[in-house]
Design a protein around this motif. Structure first.
Motif, short mmCIF file in Angstrom:
data_model
loop_
_atom_site.label_atom_id
_atom_site.label_comp_id
_atom_site.label_asym_id
_atom_site.label_seq_id
_atom_site.Cartn_x
_atom_site.Cartn_y
_atom_site.Cartn_z
N ASP A 187 0.92 -1.23 0.08
CA ASP A 187 -0.25 -0.22 0.00
C ASP A 187 0.83 1.31 -0.02
O ASP A 187 0.39 2.26 0.00
N ARG A 188 2.29 1.15 -0.13
CA ARG A 188 3.15 2.49 -0.46
C ARG A 188 3.04 2.55 -1.82
O ARG A 188 3.45 3.87 -2.33
N TYR A 189 2.60 1.88 -2.89
CA TYR A 189 2.43 2.08 -4.01
C TYR A 189 1.39 3.16 -4.43
O TYR A 189 0.35 2.89 -4.06
#
Length: 273
Positions: free
Chosen positions: A27-29
């Motif tokens: 979910d850092r993308y």
């Protein structure tokens, strides 16, 4: 072992180039493009969940769903917080098939379980493979794969029927020659036979048996008119085991007997309804 691409897909490519990839991201993308891109984006979510934000709002794309973004749309997309997102994507130049779709910034469509979904999945994997191998005609093959997915999505949006009925239509098409059993069809879509019969009539306007017979009669007419099959051969080809029953239905639909119809000359481009 699954291959996950790691090159940057932020870089713009020359016009006409097809760029593809297979990502699995936490979910850092996130990708931000305030000015959009000069090409279109198509993506199939394998697992997890991604999001697409445009001036028209946010759409989320889950497993087995296809997202299509038009060119020139300011956007951000990435992995939904707390999720991972595995997806196959492709950037491609505008194709005429885009015109078959609603004029929205981003479309997110789930094809019903069955043939359409399997075809789309195969097309995405073929697209990925051909774009990597770059063998002869790779670009045309990639465009063909994208066009197939776009048309499958357009077909889905055009039909707008209950996915359980759509699944039954696929099963009838695949098993046209076999005996039709409503209870088996109902079991395949987790409905009772009576509920399926009612739903099918509600969605299609005719009963399951009438739909199947119409499909068989249409195919029989094509076989006789264009493939030189006799009336008896055509009736067996499409699943009628009783010729008299076939002949009665055929006469009711076409206004002539199957044998008279079979003797009529074939006309190029003539399509029997």
């Amino acid at each position: 072992m699954i291959r996950f691409d790691r090159f940057s897909e932020n870089d713009d490519a020359p016009g006409g180039t097809i760029i593809t990839g297979h990502f699995r991201e936490n979910d850092r993308y996130a990708i931000q493009r305030p000015a959009g891109r000069p090409d279109c984006l198509i993506a199939l979510t394998i697992s997890g969940e991604g999001y697409f934000r445009t001036p028209s709002g946010e759409r989320r794309c889950q497993a087995d769903q296809i997202a299509i973004m038009r060119r020139g749309v300011p956007h951000e997309y990435g992995t939904v917080p707390g999720q991972h997102w595995e997806f196959i994507w492709a950037h491609f130049s505008q194709l005429s098939e885009i015109g078959c779709l609603p004029d929205e910034d981003v479309l997110v469509v789930e094809l019903p379980e069955g043939d359409s979904r399997q075809r789309a999945s195969r097309a995405f994997h073929s697209l990925l493979r051909d774009s990597r191998e770059r063998s002869a005609y790779w670009h045309a093959l990639c465009e063909n794969a994208i066009q197939e997915v776009l048309l499958l999505v357009a077909q889905r949006l055009e039909k707008r029927i209950d996915p359980r009925v759509e699944r039954v239509l696929q099963l009838l098409t695949k098993s046209m020659q076999e005996e039709m059993r409503v209870d088996r069809l109902a079991g395949a879509v987790n409905l009772s036979a009576s509920r399926l019969s009612h739903l099918f009539k509600q969605e299609m306007g005719i009963s399951i048996l009438d739909y199947l017979n119409d499909m068989r009669l249409r195919q029989a007419a094509l076989l006789m008119r264009h493939m030189g099959r006799s009336a008896t051969e055509a009736s067996l080809d499409v699943g009628f085991n009783n010729y008299n029953h076939f002949a009665a239905l055929f006469r009711r639909k076409h206004g002539t007997s199957p044998r008279s119809f079979a003797k009529q000359p074939s006309e190029l481009g003539n399509h029997e309804e």
